[in-house]
Enzyme design. Structure first.
Site, PDB file in Angstrom:
ATOM      1  N   THR A 185       0.855  -1.169   0.000  1.00 27.91           N
ATOM      2  CA  THR A 185       0.000   0.000   0.000  1.00 27.91           C
ATOM      3  C   THR A 185       0.898   1.228   0.000  1.00 27.91           C
ATOM      4  O   THR A 185       1.883   1.274   0.742  1.00 27.91           O
ATOM      5  CB  THR A 185      -0.971  -0.003   1.200  1.00 27.91           C
ATOM      6  OG1 THR A 185      -1.637   1.236   1.255  1.00 27.91           O
ATOM      7  CG2 THR A 185      -0.276  -0.283   2.516  1.00 27.91           C
ATOM      8  N   GLU A 330      -5.162  -2.712   4.170  1.00 32.60           N
ATOM      9  CA  GLU A 330      -4.845  -3.287   5.473  1.00 32.60           C
ATOM     10  C   GLU A 330      -5.992  -4.101   6.047  1.00 32.60           C
ATOM     11  O   GLU A 330      -5.848  -4.781   7.061  1.00 32.60           O
ATOM     12  CB  GLU A 330      -4.487  -2.172   6.473  1.00 32.60           C
ATOM     13  CG  GLU A 330      -3.140  -1.512   6.244  1.00 32.60           C
ATOM     14  CD  GLU A 330      -3.180  -0.357   5.244  1.00 32.60           C
ATOM     15  OE1 GLU A 330      -4.121  -0.311   4.427  1.00 32.60           O
ATOM     16  OE2 GLU A 330      -2.270   0.490   5.294  1.00 32.60           O
ATOM     17  N   LYS A 439      -8.092  22.593   8.396  1.00 32.88           N
ATOM     18  CA  LYS A 439      -8.223  23.138   9.752  1.00 32.88           C
ATOM     19  C   LYS A 439      -8.395  24.648   9.655  1.00 32.88           C
ATOM     20  O   LYS A 439      -7.462  25.379   9.405  1.00 32.88           O
ATOM     21  CB  LYS A 439      -7.000  22.768  10.590  1.00 32.88           C
ATOM     22  CG  LYS A 439      -6.904  21.260  10.745  1.00 32.88           C
ATOM     23  CD  LYS A 439      -5.810  20.843  11.711  1.00 32.88           C
ATOM     24  CE  LYS A 439      -5.822  19.325  11.859  1.00 32.88           C
ATOM     25  NZ  LYS A 439      -4.771  18.650  11.115  1.00 32.88           N
ATOM     26  N   TRP A 444     -12.614  21.762  12.025  1.00 30.89           N
ATOM     27  CA  TRP A 444     -12.296  20.960  10.852  1.00 30.89           C
ATOM     28  C   TRP A 444     -13.376  21.100   9.784  1.00 30.89           C
ATOM     29  O   TRP A 444     -14.564  21.063  10.075  1.00 30.89           O
ATOM     30  CB  TRP A 444     -12.181  19.476  11.224  1.00 30.89           C
ATOM     31  CG  TRP A 444     -10.962  19.152  12.027  1.00 30.89           C
ATOM     32  CD1 TRP A 444     -10.039  20.038  12.498  1.00 30.89           C
ATOM     33  CD2 TRP A 444     -10.543  17.868  12.461  1.00 30.89           C
ATOM     34  NE1 TRP A 444      -9.056  19.383  13.192  1.00 30.89           N
ATOM     35  CE2 TRP A 444      -9.347  18.037  13.190  1.00 30.89           C
ATOM     36  CE3 TRP A 444     -11.043  16.584  12.297  1.00 30.89           C
ATOM     37  CZ2 TRP A 444      -8.648  16.976  13.758  1.00 30.89           C
ATOM     38  CZ3 TRP A 444     -10.351  15.518  12.865  1.00 30.89           C
ATOM     39  CH2 TRP A 444      -9.166  15.715  13.581  1.00 30.89           C
TER      40      TRP A 444
HETATM   41  P1  AMP Z   1      -6.522   1.531  -0.232  1.00 34.69           P
HETATM   42  O1  AMP Z   1      -5.765   0.808   0.791  1.00 34.69           O
HETATM   43  O2  AMP Z   1      -5.686   1.971  -1.381  1.00 34.69           O
HETATM   44  O3  AMP Z   1      -7.725   0.776  -0.679  1.00 34.69           O
HETATM   45  O4  AMP Z   1      -7.046   2.881   0.414  1.00 34.69           O
HETATM   46  C1  AMP Z   1      -7.806   2.893   1.585  1.00 34.69           C
HETATM   47  C2  AMP Z   1      -8.313   4.277   1.832  1.00 34.69           C
HETATM   48  O5  AMP Z   1      -9.175   4.700   0.771  1.00 34.69           O
HETATM   49  C3  AMP Z   1      -9.165   4.409   3.065  1.00 34.69           C
HETATM   50  O6  AMP Z   1      -8.402   4.501   4.237  1.00 34.69           O
HETATM   51  C4  AMP Z   1      -9.955   5.680   2.758  1.00 34.69           C
HETATM   52  O7  AMP Z   1      -9.197   6.834   3.024  1.00 34.69           O
HETATM   53  C5  AMP Z   1     -10.156   5.574   1.267  1.00 34.69           C
HETATM   54  N1  AMP Z   1     -11.484   5.026   0.974  1.00 34.69           N
HETATM   55  C6  AMP Z   1     -11.810   3.759   0.689  1.00 34.69           C
HETATM   56  N2  AMP Z   1     -13.126   3.647   0.454  1.00 34.69           N
HETATM   57  C7  AMP Z   1     -13.659   4.868   0.603  1.00 34.69           C
HETATM   58  C8  AMP Z   1     -14.972   5.424   0.507  1.00 34.69           C
HETATM   59  N3  AMP Z   1     -16.037   4.684   0.188  1.00 34.69           N
HETATM   60  N4  AMP Z   1     -15.120   6.752   0.752  1.00 34.69           N
HETATM   61  C9  AMP Z   1     -14.067   7.526   1.078  1.00 34.69           C
HETATM   62  N5  AMP Z   1     -12.819   7.074   1.173  1.00 34.69           N
HETATM   63  C10 AMP Z   1     -12.606   5.761   0.943  1.00 34.69           C
END
Ligand code: AMP
Length: 542
Positions: A185, A330, A439, A444
């Site tokens: 990641t 994760e 911020k 926020w």
């Molecule tokens: P990844 O590990 O590349 O799948 O990224 C995970 C991150 O994507 C999460 O911690 C969020 O910040 C973002 N994320 C995943 N799904 C969503 C969603 N439905 N809405 C907003 N952010 C999301």
């Protein structure tokens, strides 16, 4: 006293064995890199995964060895999923959209011994092959007739390797906690970190995915994962589909609206899954070409927030229910999904849309809570927002080779890095990544909420909001817009459109137009790059 039940290990090979045994004639359809549509069945997939496992054994691959892939969503990649993990080796799916130096870093960090590569990625590999310190063999995922001229060393032809094996292997048994696959990641800072899944975590995650309130997958489904198999195992679909005997439809490298639509239509796809940017393209294609989606009943949207306008378009214009989902690499990755509860059935659509715009509710197996900066739990009232913490049997307890150090607190909670609200029904709403939150005067502002509202304007293709330095308020929001082709909509018109939909002090201080917004290798808006690009931006209010 211990229960008297069998302690059979939960192994990934049991998924494909089950599919071959009980759903043997169900199809797996792939748009191949060579061009034609390829189709075969779960019986064929299991047989060929076994041939692949035997071929890997002949190359000396054993339990715990890492095997990399640079591949699209397709049947050969699926065979790698089962052939590699099935013998206890670790499938390392590499995201080919990363920069070459990042690919070198993660292949070396993972110590991949063997690398599978699709034809498309041969030039990329030729450029970095000398820097790959652990790779002993490169297997090109094609047949003899399509083998390219290449300067790559130790190259094998996938189909030839398989043809030399008889596929009679019985999948071996081992501890269900054995590592099964590895996915890096890329955080916004530091080196990519490896998330190492186990057979147990993968099977449990699949059971959860299939359940009705999560993705509700079944043998009645034809599933097209647009989300790549190098992004958190196609959100687990590559494992969950065989578990329930669903038909699989793989788009290969054809990710444009027309190619995706063609498969949705001809393969009678009932469920698809992908990030909002992909659905933006598909919706545009459907509108421009007057197409409908008669077979599709639902689509999973995640990876970034699904804007209300997108949810509404799918549900009202195409009769496709949106399952808004949230998770992360994760977390295998599913954490929450947005199926409404029974008591919500009679709400007005506008009220339902507010709930569907949230990232969904907790699924069994994932504990959620939100905390303040001191780690104190915040109320589940849908208003308070704080750091989103998770724990459960398919959530990481540390990155590969302890990269980044310990990641859990004393009670096993993992900090997602997301900021969110939780309501009494368990629905969670992401307001931001903690790094992206704006911020303003100690309060926020949610960049995601502003973006979602801005893309609801009919002349806006994409929107991003970042905090820009402000002498009085620390930071104030700047709205960055990609207009529809040919549109001349002004910043003032967009702000007028947003008025009344947000607290007045959330209103962006300025709007600027760009021709494109940068995205990460997994399709998220690259806020870091935008912040750098607009670091010297002078707000009119400053
Ligand atoms: P990844 O590990 O590349 O799948 O990224 C995970 C991150 O994507 C999460 O911690 C969020 O910040 C973002 N994320 C995943 N799904 C969503 C969603 N439905 N809405 C907003 N952010 C999301």
């Amino acid at each position: 006293m211990l229960g008297l039940m069998q302690d059979r290990p939960l192994l990934i090979s049991s998924l494909i064995d089950f599919a071959a045994q009980y759903h043997g004639d169900v199809e797996i359809v792939s748009r191949s890199v060579e061009g034609p549509i390829h189709r075969y069945t779960y019986i064929d997939a299991n047989h060929r995964a076994k041939q692949l496992a035997e071929a890997l054994g002949a190359l000396g691959v054993t339990l715990g060895d890492r095997v990399g892939t640079l591949a699209w969503n397709g049947y050969r990649h699926l065979e790698c999923y089962y052939g590699v993990s099935g013998i206890g080796a670790v499938l390392h799916t590499i995201n080919p959209r990363l920069f070459p130096e990042q690919i070198v870093y993660i292949a070396n960090h993972a110590e991949d011994r063997v690398l599978f590569a699709e034809l498309t990625f041969i030039p990329l590999l030729e450029g970095i092959a000398e820097q790959l310190s652990s790779v002993e063999a490169i297997i090109i995922m094609t047949d003899r007739g399509h083998m390219p001229e290449t300067s790559l060393p130790n190259v094998y032809c996938y189909e030839e390797l398989l043809a030399a094996q008889d596929g009679t292997l019985q999948w071996p048994g081992f501890d269900e906690r054995t590592a099964s696959s590895l996915c890096y990641t890329s955080g916004t800072t530091g080196n990519p970190k490896g998330v190492l899944y186990s057979h147990r975590s993968t099977v449990l995650h699949s059971l959860s995915s299939c359940s009705q309130d999560v993705l509700g997958l079944s043998s009645h489904d034809s599933i097209l994962p647009v989300v790549p198999m190098f992004h958190a195992n196609a959100w687990g679909i590559a494992y969950a589909a065989p578990m329930c005997g669903a038909k699989l439809v793989f788009p290969g490298m054809g990710m444009d609206g027309a190619s995706i639509y063609e498969l949705l239509d001809t393969e009678k796809v009932t469920l698809s899954a992908g990030v909002p940017t992909v659905w933006l393209m598909l919706l545009q294609y459907l509108r421009e070409n007057g197409k409908k989606l008669p077979h599709m009943t639902r689509t999973v949207i995640g990876g970034s927030a699904a804007p209300a306008s997108m949810i509404e378009a799918f549900e009202n214009d195409y009769d496709v229910t949106v399952i808004h989902a949230w998770g992360m690499t994760e977390m295998s990755p599913l954490g929450t999904t947005g199926n409404l509860k029974a008591k919500m059935a009679d709400l007005d659509y506008s009220e339902k849309l507010l709930i569907k715009g949230k990232q969904g509710r907790a699924v069994y197996g994932v504990d959620l809570k939100i905390t303040d900066d001191d780690g104190e739990e915040l109320p589940r009232d849908g208003a308070a927002f704080g750091h989103l913490m998770v724990r459960g049997p398919w959530i990481t307890n540390g990155y590969f080779k302890s990269e980044g150090g310990p990641v859990l607190d004393a009670d096993d909670w993992f900090d997602t890095g997301d900021v969110a609200t939780l309501d009494g029904d368990g629905f969670m709403q992401i307001t931001d990544r903690s790094k992206d939150v704006i911020k303003s005067g100690g309060e926020w502002i949610s960049s995601i909420e502003l973006e979602n509202i801005a893309v609801g304007h009919p002349e806006v293709t994409e929107a991003a909001v970042i905090g820009v330095a402000h002498p009085k308020w620390d930071e104030r929001p700047l709205l960055i817009i990609v207009r529809n082709e040919g549109s001349t909509v002004t910043g003032k018109e967009i702000l007028n459109f947003m008025e009344g939909k947000i607290a007045s002090w959330w209103m962006p201080d300025d709007v600027t137009f760009v021709s494109a917004i940068p995205h990460t290798a997994t399709g998220k808006i690259q806020k870091l790059q935008l912040r750098e690009q607009f670091a010297d931006y002078k707000l009119p209010t400053a």
